[in-house]
Scaffold this motif. Structure first.
Motif, mmCIF file in Angstrom:
data_model
loop_
_atom_site.group_PDB
_atom_site.id
_atom_site.type_symbol
_atom_site.label_atom_id
_atom_site.label_comp_id
_atom_site.label_asym_id
_atom_site.label_seq_id
_atom_site.Cartn_x
_atom_site.Cartn_y
_atom_site.Cartn_z
ATOM 1 N N SER A 7 0.809 -1.204 0.000
ATOM 2 C CA SER A 7 0.000 0.000 0.000
ATOM 3 C C SER A 7 0.848 1.262 0.000
ATOM 4 C CB SER A 7 -0.923 0.002 1.197
ATOM 5 O OG SER A 7 -0.130 -0.017 2.343
ATOM 6 N N THR A 10 0.294 2.026 -3.674
ATOM 7 C CA THR A 10 -1.106 2.006 -4.113
ATOM 8 C C THR A 10 -1.940 3.038 -3.361
ATOM 9 O OG1 THR A 10 -0.763 -0.320 -4.367
ATOM 10 C CG2 THR A 10 -3.000 0.475 -4.617
ATOM 11 N N SER A 11 -1.809 3.016 -2.042
ATOM 12 C CA SER A 11 -2.666 3.900 -1.267
ATOM 13 C C SER A 11 -2.355 5.354 -1.565
ATOM 14 C CB SER A 11 -2.466 3.650 0.217
ATOM 15 O OG SER A 11 -3.059 2.445 0.536
ATOM 16 N N LEU A 12 -1.083 5.608 -1.798
ATOM 17 C CA LEU A 12 -0.684 6.970 -2.108
ATOM 18 C C LEU A 12 -1.425 7.430 -3.350
ATOM 19 C CD1 LEU A 12 1.220 9.350 -1.728
ATOM 20 C CD2 LEU A 12 2.867 8.148 -3.149
ATOM 21 N N LEU A 14 -4.049 6.057 -4.623
ATOM 22 C CA LEU A 14 -5.495 6.013 -4.472
ATOM 23 C C LEU A 14 -6.010 7.232 -3.724
ATOM 24 C CD1 LEU A 14 -6.198 2.271 -3.868
ATOM 25 C CD2 LEU A 14 -6.346 3.613 -5.955
ATOM 26 N N VAL B 222 -4.840 3.232 -12.480
ATOM 27 C CA VAL B 222 -4.387 3.118 -11.096
ATOM 28 C C VAL B 222 -4.254 1.653 -10.687
ATOM 29 C CG1 VAL B 222 -5.136 3.457 -8.716
ATOM 30 C CG2 VAL B 222 -5.198 5.348 -10.320
ATOM 31 N N ASN B 254 -9.114 -0.081 -1.414
ATOM 32 C CA ASN B 254 -8.324 -0.941 -0.533
ATOM 33 C C ASN B 254 -8.527 -2.405 -0.909
ATOM 34 O OD1 ASN B 254 -7.252 1.113 1.067
ATOM 35 N ND2 ASN B 254 -9.141 1.204 2.259
ATOM 36 N N TRP B 495 -0.564 3.889 10.014
ATOM 37 C CA TRP B 495 -0.584 3.641 8.576
ATOM 38 C C TRP B 495 -0.078 4.833 7.788
ATOM 39 C CZ3 TRP B 495 -1.164 -0.754 5.776
ATOM 40 C CH2 TRP B 495 -1.592 -1.893 6.484
ATOM 41 N N VAL B 499 2.036 5.921 4.100
ATOM 42 C CA VAL B 499 1.407 6.753 3.072
ATOM 43 C C VAL B 499 1.815 8.197 3.328
ATOM 44 C CG1 VAL B 499 -0.788 7.298 1.965
ATOM 45 C CG2 VAL B 499 -0.511 5.131 3.169
#
Lengths: 546, 500
Positions: A7, A10-12, A14, B222, B254, B495, B499
């Motif tokens: 993540s 990916t999360s970045l 997203l 993406v 997710n 988390w 990120v």
């Protein structure tokens, strides 16, 4: 559910994509919402709820038909707000038969509530702080209601988790940013912060301070406060003057104090007395096992939930839509006359004893024959504007997320409560916001009258203008709005109002048959005081019987 | 005379549009890259500098000034109009996003910079010089004021960035079109300019109205694999991707499972608990994909299984789609299964039956609304619906990435009277993942029995899963309550390290 192991990347992406999705969606929605706006204006005209001021104003004319029927009651209570129910509860527990007469079509008074498709919402009072250990009667009531589960030896309560305000509790829009909590922090200079801390440390030190008579300086109910002259003197000056004397000059602190006073008393620091202002900060000593000290009890419908519990614990019959316009002492007891708005006929009631659980300005009209009582001066009242807006659940802006209490810095209004915050559901696409606005700029009766004549559209415009500072698109997001005007929302604790002679005189019954119960008799309009005044009147009445 | 005014109005429009493009770029950059002071300051710098560059090169244009003027105006409209879409679509595709950003800003700035000197030369014979300079700059700066006011007040809240660019691109082109038709006789390029103008206008209009599809194209880029399903329910965005090797389900971006290794996750979510309880009534909270059900239904002695999942879109998809129900062995069709689409908290608060086994498979506590499902209040309800001999398993995020979050869930469950048995498994798609086996009496790791049909778990290795190395060992935390939501704070903090 789970997050991607990868993540990091990916999360970045997203989260950025999420942002862009929102942007695009917002722009797509634009044309639609323009169209919607037109339909909003057409289909969802703002409504004014509540009929009390039209109904109540008939007391000034008293053009009622003569009673054509007679009913009997043992104890008659006029009003069905918190103090009325609190008295009814005590009396029913003693086996006394109680009848309530209420002007509105529903019970609750300042603690009324409404409901729409999204759920219940408050129309006035909407929370209760953690009760002080010495408020045993209140604790007993809350225990019976299942809101307080138990109290330990040190007076710490265990509260029902469903009734404690969920996190996030509050946020403040200041300098264009939603910060968490209500004490101004973002963009506040160090000197101002230091002053705020100094003030709070001072008021904390007052919490357990006792006067020469060994009583708490600031107690709940306030009748239990110390009669030490040194402290009572604070009732002679305004809170604003006291701040000046103590060297509190920060505009951020002044805003915060005024916000708190307007929230509880309907008027700012230049109106309320220093004693009342300090009482707000120093009277709360409640402690809970399962929550922080500053947390509060709240429900989607606000304090209407507490009224409902009081009602449940009483065995009283209620007659709504009854305007009591005359209360007279007779040989046998008390004669009460009321006008029934449904049948448009008047009723004569013969009661042994009566409790007037009405605000003083109404009491004066009803008791017109008793000039010794009604000759006493009246407090000033703050009118309030409360509006309920159904909006799309799309109010996210920079900073803290939508909270229970959402306050706007330096605004005429107090902000809004998100009542269904207290709902356990995860998703709500439409939500109701309850907007609070004490109209404390209306000082004179003339200004108040003018305000009452505002159209619903004019009121809605005031709401939108104030809220658009926080949500520029509030008009687009709003599906419907209903406005509630409290012409005499709450008595203002101006200097002299609390510790003058007036309250003592007002609390005295007329003969042993007409009693008085209302938070006006305390001088501040909070649940605990109304609850206490009801018990006090009920005990006076029981005492007179025995 | 009216024709001169038209040219001055086009200065106003070019100036307004130019500044809008710059503001769009600045806003987009500060949203995407953060640090708005740096973004705005560098973008304004690049923009002003490139205007100077444009002005300098204007001297090399000698002939056909009107034609050039219109052509540049068209180019400004085109570049500016599509700039935010380009930035947005290419954000993931190009290696240096900043380069693209500054290139676009530079291009717009240069073109706008060319316009003013050109226009002064076009108009030099029609006004006195002092009037000319005063008029042009008045309009130029007026445009700047207009742009800087409407941008934050109207455009960003109501139109959004992408549509704002298109909108001003279109405005640009419309003005250019009017100029072409008024001045067409003064240039030999009239036909070419008209064609070009109409073409660009069509392009920008299409962009304005199809912003949504542009968006979904970007979404495609993406996800690593091909998107075979994408739909939004009132609750979430559901996306399923497929590669030759695996299926993946994403909710709100997710990852929920990869068909390659989900058996590890779902075996761990079910068997250590159900292998212990074996019979009676089972309950699944969340888990609408039916995978946990598939594991649960391996126990023939079970009387019934109740599945409570919020989103009918997910449950119906995994029930009715042939390929997806292949992944869960059509578990959602099993007659023992009762499917309830409701908010789990609302449901459990009213539930009167007691269960022998409960699998709690909620999304990670990444926001306040999900955090409620990990609170003491919720777990007290769970305690109530669990039989005295019952066992529940709670998915509890990654104890490696988020040890405080994991142990906060443990602490919260213990505060509600549960005995907990924490364990963790390696799921390649997720990493090291944690679960809590909870019950009303103590259960030792050695007591746990799993079926021999498991592909991943075995009786003998289970005690090893209960061992937590030092970097994720038990630590003291707050109790997560509805009135503090401590877990959401832990989770966000832990988390967010991943990120940035």
């Amino acid at each position: 559910m789970r997050m991607n192991k990868n993540s990091k990347h990916t999360s970045l992406r997203l989260s950025r994509r999420g942002f862009l999705t929102t942007l695009t969606a917002a722009s797509v929605a634009f044309l639609m919402s323009i169209w919607q706006r037109c339909t909003v204006k057409k289909n969802h005209r703002p409504r004014i709820e509540g009929a009390s001021h039209q109904r109540g104003h008939r007391l000034w004319k008293k053009d009622f038909p003569s009673p054509d029927q007679t009913r009997e009651a043992d104890v008659l209570i006029v009003g069905a707000g918190v103090s009325a129910w609190s008295a009814a509860r005590i009396l029913s527990k003693q086996g006394v038969s109680v009848t309530l007469l209420e002007l509105e079509s529903m019970v609750g008074g300042n603690s009324s509530s409404g409901a729409n498709s999204t759920g219940k919402y408050p129309l006035g009072a909407h929370y209760l702080p953690i009760p002080n250990p010495e408020c045993t009667a209140l604790l007993e009531f809350l225990k019976e209601a299942g809101i307080v589960l138990n109290v330990d030896a040190e007076g710490r309560v265990e509260l029902n988790d469903y009734d404690v305000c969920f996190a996030p509790e509050s946020r403040l829009l200041i300098h264009g940013y939603w910060q968490q909590g209500l004490l101004p922090r973002v963009g506040v200079p160090k000197e101002d912060t230091a002053e705020i801390v100094r003030f709070l440390q001072y008021t904390d030190s007052l919490k357990h301070l006792r006067g020469k008579d060994k009583k708490y300086v600031f107690a709940i109910p306030l009748d239990e406060s110390s009669q030490d002259e040194e402290w009572l003197a604070l009732d002679q000056i305004t809170f604003g003057e006291w701040c000046k004397q103590q060297g509190y000059s920060s505009s951020y602190l002044h805003w915060y104090l005024s916000y708190c006073c307007r929230d509880d008393y309907g008027a700012g620091i230049d109106t309320v007395s220093a004693w009342a202002g300090l009482h707000y900060f120093a009277c709360r000593k409640g402690m809970a096992k399962n929550t922080g000290e500053s947390n509060v009890l709240t429900w989607p419908e606000g304090n209407a939930r507490l009224v409902q519990e009081l009602e449940k614990q009483s065995k009283a019959s209620v007659f709504p839509n009854q305007l009591v316009y005359q209360v007279e002492k007779t040989q046998q007891g008390v004669q009460v006359e009321s006008f029934d708005f449904i049948s448009q006929r008047s009723i004569r009631w013969k009661a042994n004893q009566v409790i007037l659980a009405t605000p003083m300005f109404i009491t004066n009209k009803i008791l017109s024959q008793q000039s010794s009582y009604t000759g006493l001066p009246l407090p000033s009242y703050s009118p309030w504007l409360v509006a309920n807006l159904v909006v799309q659940n799309d109010l996210q802006r920079a900073g803290a997320p939508l909270s229970w209490d959402n306050v706007l810095y330096d605004s005429d209004c107090l902000g809004y409560i998100y009542a269904q915050h207290q709902d356990i559901k995860r998703f709500q696409d439409k939500i109701t916001l309850t907007y609070y606005h004490p109209l404390d700029h209306l000082q004179t009766a003339a200004a108040r009258k003018e305000a009452i004549q505002n159209t619903p559209e004019q009121w809605a415009e005031i709401v939108f203008q104030n809220l658009s500072k926080a949500h520029p698109d509030i008009r687009l997001l709003c599906d419907s709005i209903s406005v509630w005007i409290w012409g005499h929302g709450m008595a203002q604790p101006k200097p002299g109002a609390i510790w003058g002679e007036l309250r003592k005189q007002r609390q005295q019954p007329i003969d042993p048959s007409i009693f008085f119960a209302h938070s006006d008799l305390s001088g501040i309009s909070i649940f605990e005081e109304a609850f206490y005044q009801g018990i006090r009147a009920a005990n006076q009445l029981l005492h007179a019987r025995s | 005379m009216a024709r001169q005014w038209l040219l001055l109005v086009s200065v106003l429009v070019v100036a307004t549009c130019g500044l809008i493009y710059e503001l769009v770029a600045g806003t987009l950059a500060s949203y995407l890259l953060g640090d708005s002071v740096t973004q705005f300051s560098t973008i304004i710098g690049v923009y002003l500098f490139s205007m100077g560059v444009g002005s300098y090169f204007s001297k090399y244009i000698d002939r056909n000034l009107i034609g050039w003027f219109i052509q540049i105006e068209l180019l400004v409209g085109l570049v500016g109009g599509i700039s935010s879409t380009l930035l947005f679509v290419l954000f993931d595709a190009v290696s240096s996003f900043r380069l693209l950003l500054y290139f676009l800003v530079f291009l717009t700035g240069s073109l706008v910079g060319l316009e003013i000197p050109l226009l002064m030369r076009i108009l030099q014979d029609r006004f006195a010089f002092k009037d000319l300079v005063s008029q042009i700059f008045t309009f130029d700066y007026l445009g700047a004021l207009l742009a800087s006011l409407v941008f934050p007040l109207l455009l960003v809240p109501y139109l959004g960035l992408i549509k704002t660019s298109y909108f001003f691109g279109i405005l640009n082109i419309v003005v250019a079109l009017i100029v072409v038709y008024k001045f067409g006789n003064e240039t030999s390029w009239s036909f070419y300019l008209k064609t070009l103008a109409w073409f660009i206008l069509a392009l920008l209009l299409a962009g304005f109205f199809y912003a949504e599809s542009i968006q979904s194209y970007a979404e495609n880029s993406v996800y690593p694999d091909k998107i075979i399903y994408a739909r939004s329910s009132p609750y979430q965005r559901v996306v399923i991707t497929k590669s030759p090797r695996e299926w993946r389900l994403f909710l709100n971006g997710n990852l929920q499972f990869s068909s390659r290794d989900e058996y590890r996750y779902h075996e761990a979510l079910v068997h250590p608990g159900l292998g212990y309880a074996r019979k009676g009534k089972a309950l699944v909270l969340g888990g609408g994909d039916g995978m946990a059900l598939r594991e649960i239904l391996q126990y023939p002695d079970l009387d019934s299984v109740t599945l409570v999942d919020l989103d009918p879109l997910v449950t119906q998809l995994f029930k009715r789609n042939e390929m997806l129900s292949g992944l869960n062995d059509s578990s959602l069709w099993n007659p023992k299964v009762q499917l309830i689409n409701q908010d789990a908290f609302v449901w459990i608060k009213k539930e009167q039956q007691a269960y022998d086994f409960v699998a709690v498979d909620f999304p990670d506590p990444s926001n306040y609304s999900i955090g409620k499902l990990y609170s003491t209040t919720f777990y007290k309800e769970l305690y109530r619906v669990l039989k005295d001999s019952g066992v529940a398993i709670i998915q509890s995020t990654s104890p490696y990435v988020a040890p405080n979050s994991f142990w906060c869930i443990d602490t919260t469950l213990r505060a509600c009277g549960f005995f907990t048995l924490p364990y963790h498994v390696h799921v390649p798609s997720f990493g090291d993942w944690g679960f809590l086996l909870v019950s009303k009496k103590n259960i030792a790791p050695q007591e746990v029995r799993v079926p021999s049909t498991c592909r991943f778990l075995s009786d003998s290795m289970f005690p090893q899963l209960c061992y937590f190395p030092k970097d994720m060992s038990k630590r003291p935390t707050d109790i997560n309550r509805l009135n503090n939501q401590s877990l959401v704070h832990y989770f966000e903090k832990e988390w967010s390290h991943l990120v940035p």
